[in-house]
Design a protein around this motif. Structure first.
Motif, short mmCIF file in Angstrom:
data_model
loop_
_atom_site.label_atom_id
_atom_site.label_comp_id
_atom_site.label_asym_id
_atom_site.label_seq_id
_atom_site.Cartn_x
_atom_site.Cartn_y
_atom_site.Cartn_z
N GLU A 37 0.85 -1.19 0.00
CA GLU A 37 0.00 0.00 0.00
C GLU A 37 0.88 1.23 0.00
OE1 GLU A 37 -2.84 0.18 3.16
OE2 GLU A 37 -3.89 -1.63 2.51
N ARG A 38 0.82 1.98 -1.06
CA ARG A 38 1.56 3.25 -1.19
C ARG A 38 3.04 3.11 -0.81
NH1 ARG A 38 -1.78 6.86 2.43
NH2 ARG A 38 -3.02 5.06 2.93
N GLY A 39 3.70 2.07 -1.35
CA GLY A 39 5.13 1.89 -1.12
C GLY A 39 5.49 1.22 0.19
N ARG A 40 4.50 0.78 0.96
CA ARG A 40 4.75 0.08 2.22
C ARG A 40 4.26 -1.36 2.09
NH1 ARG A 40 3.58 3.83 7.36
NH2 ARG A 40 4.88 5.57 6.72
N TYR A 41 4.89 -2.26 2.80
CA TYR A 41 4.46 -3.65 2.81
C TYR A 41 3.73 -3.93 4.12
CZ TYR A 41 7.63 -3.97 -1.09
OH TYR A 41 8.25 -3.77 -2.29
N ILE A 42 2.56 -4.48 4.00
CA ILE A 42 1.73 -4.80 5.16
C ILE A 42 1.69 -6.33 5.27
CG2 ILE A 42 -0.53 -4.52 6.25
CD1 ILE A 42 0.16 -1.74 5.48
N VAL A 43 2.06 -6.86 6.43
CA VAL A 43 2.06 -8.31 6.67
C VAL A 43 1.04 -8.59 7.76
CG1 VAL A 43 3.45 -10.30 7.34
CG2 VAL A 43 4.51 -8.42 6.07
N GLU A 44 0.05 -9.42 7.45
CA GLU A 44 -1.02 -9.73 8.41
C GLU A 44 -1.28 -11.24 8.42
OE1 GLU A 44 -3.94 -5.91 8.15
OE2 GLU A 44 -4.06 -7.34 6.50
N PRO A 45 -1.67 -11.79 9.57
CA PRO A 45 -2.03 -13.21 9.60
C PRO A 45 -3.31 -13.46 8.81
CG PRO A 45 -2.39 -12.19 11.75
CD PRO A 45 -1.77 -11.16 10.87
N VAL A 46 -3.39 -14.64 8.19
CA VAL A 46 -4.59 -15.03 7.46
C VAL A 46 -5.69 -15.29 8.48
CG1 VAL A 46 -5.62 -16.84 6.02
CG2 VAL A 46 -3.32 -16.01 5.53
N LYS A 47 -6.86 -14.75 8.23
CA LYS A 47 -8.00 -14.99 9.11
C LYS A 47 -8.53 -16.38 8.83
CE LYS A 47 -9.34 -10.18 9.47
NZ LYS A 47 -10.32 -9.16 9.17
N THR A 48 -8.58 -17.20 9.87
CA THR A 48 -9.08 -18.56 9.69
C THR A 48 -10.57 -18.60 9.97
OG1 THR A 48 -8.51 -19.09 11.97
CG2 THR A 48 -6.88 -19.62 10.31
N VAL A 49 -11.27 -19.37 9.16
CA VAL A 49 -12.71 -19.55 9.32
C VAL A 49 -12.92 -20.97 9.82
CG1 VAL A 49 -14.93 -19.59 8.13
CG2 VAL A 49 -13.16 -17.97 7.42
N ARG A 50 -13.56 -21.07 10.96
CA ARG A 50 -13.83 -22.40 11.50
C ARG A 50 -14.95 -23.05 10.72
NH1 ARG A 50 -12.54 -23.42 17.52
NH2 ARG A 50 -10.67 -22.17 17.69
N LYS A 51 -14.71 -24.28 10.29
CA LYS A 51 -15.71 -25.02 9.55
C LYS A 51 -16.61 -25.77 10.52
CE LYS A 51 -12.81 -25.68 5.53
NZ LYS A 51 -12.17 -26.64 4.64
N LYS A 52 -17.90 -25.82 10.19
CA LYS A 52 -18.83 -26.59 11.00
C LYS A 52 -18.72 -28.05 10.60
CE LYS A 52 -22.12 -22.87 11.65
NZ LYS A 52 -23.49 -22.42 11.49
N ILE A 53 -18.83 -28.90 11.57
CA ILE A 53 -18.74 -30.34 11.32
C ILE A 53 -20.15 -30.89 11.13
CG2 ILE A 53 -18.04 -32.55 12.29
CD1 ILE A 53 -15.94 -31.01 13.91
N ASP A 54 -20.34 -31.57 10.01
CA ASP A 54 -21.63 -32.18 9.71
C ASP A 54 -21.62 -33.63 10.18
OD1 ASP A 54 -24.09 -32.93 8.73
OD2 ASP A 54 -23.44 -32.98 6.63
N LEU A 55 -22.38 -33.92 11.23
CA LEU A 55 -22.45 -35.27 11.78
C LEU A 55 -23.67 -36.03 11.29
CD1 LEU A 55 -21.38 -34.51 15.45
CD2 LEU A 55 -19.97 -35.35 13.57
N SER A 56 -24.43 -35.45 10.38
CA SER A 56 -25.67 -36.09 9.94
C SER A 56 -25.41 -37.42 9.23
CB SER A 56 -26.47 -35.16 9.03
OG SER A 56 -25.72 -34.85 7.87
N GLY A 57 -24.26 -37.60 8.64
CA GLY A 57 -23.94 -38.83 7.92
C GLY A 57 -23.63 -39.99 8.83
N ILE A 58 -23.36 -39.73 10.10
CA ILE A 58 -23.02 -40.83 11.00
C ILE A 58 -24.16 -41.18 11.94
CG2 ILE A 58 -20.55 -40.33 10.93
CD1 ILE A 58 -20.87 -39.19 13.79
#
Length: 88
Positions: A37-58
């Motif tokens: 951004e405008r000649g600067r480097y920005i380093v940020e952690p990737v935002k993790t999205v928690r996945k829901k577990i589908d137990l309907s198959g078991i």
């Protein structure tokens, strides 16, 4: 805002790398996003999205697993402390 921390780039294979000091608290192997951004480097952690577990198959494959029965769904009164009042 904390004081700036200096670090030098170094060659890593065919890339240029930047070592992040331990004081920053970044875990080894953390996935990061880098943008300019405008000649600067920005380093940020990737935002993790928690996945829901589908137990309907078991359903049915685990002994003793039963669907939750619908309970009496009438609204109940609470006292001032948020505790349920006894029914008549």
């Amino acid at each position: 805002m904390s004081a700036p921390i200096k670090s030098r780039t170094f060659k890593s294979g065919n890339s240029v790398a930047l070592r992040l000091p331990k004081a920053l608290g970044v875990e080894a192997g953390a996935e990061m996003v880098i943008r300019e951004e405008r000649g600067r480097y920005i380093v940020e952690p990737v935002k993790t999205v928690r996945k829901k577990i589908d137990l309907s198959g078991i359903y049915g494959s685990i002994p003793g697993l039963k669907p939750i029965e619908r309970l009496d769904m009438e609204p109940r009164e609470l006292d001032r402390d948020g505790k349920l009042l006894k029914r008549d």
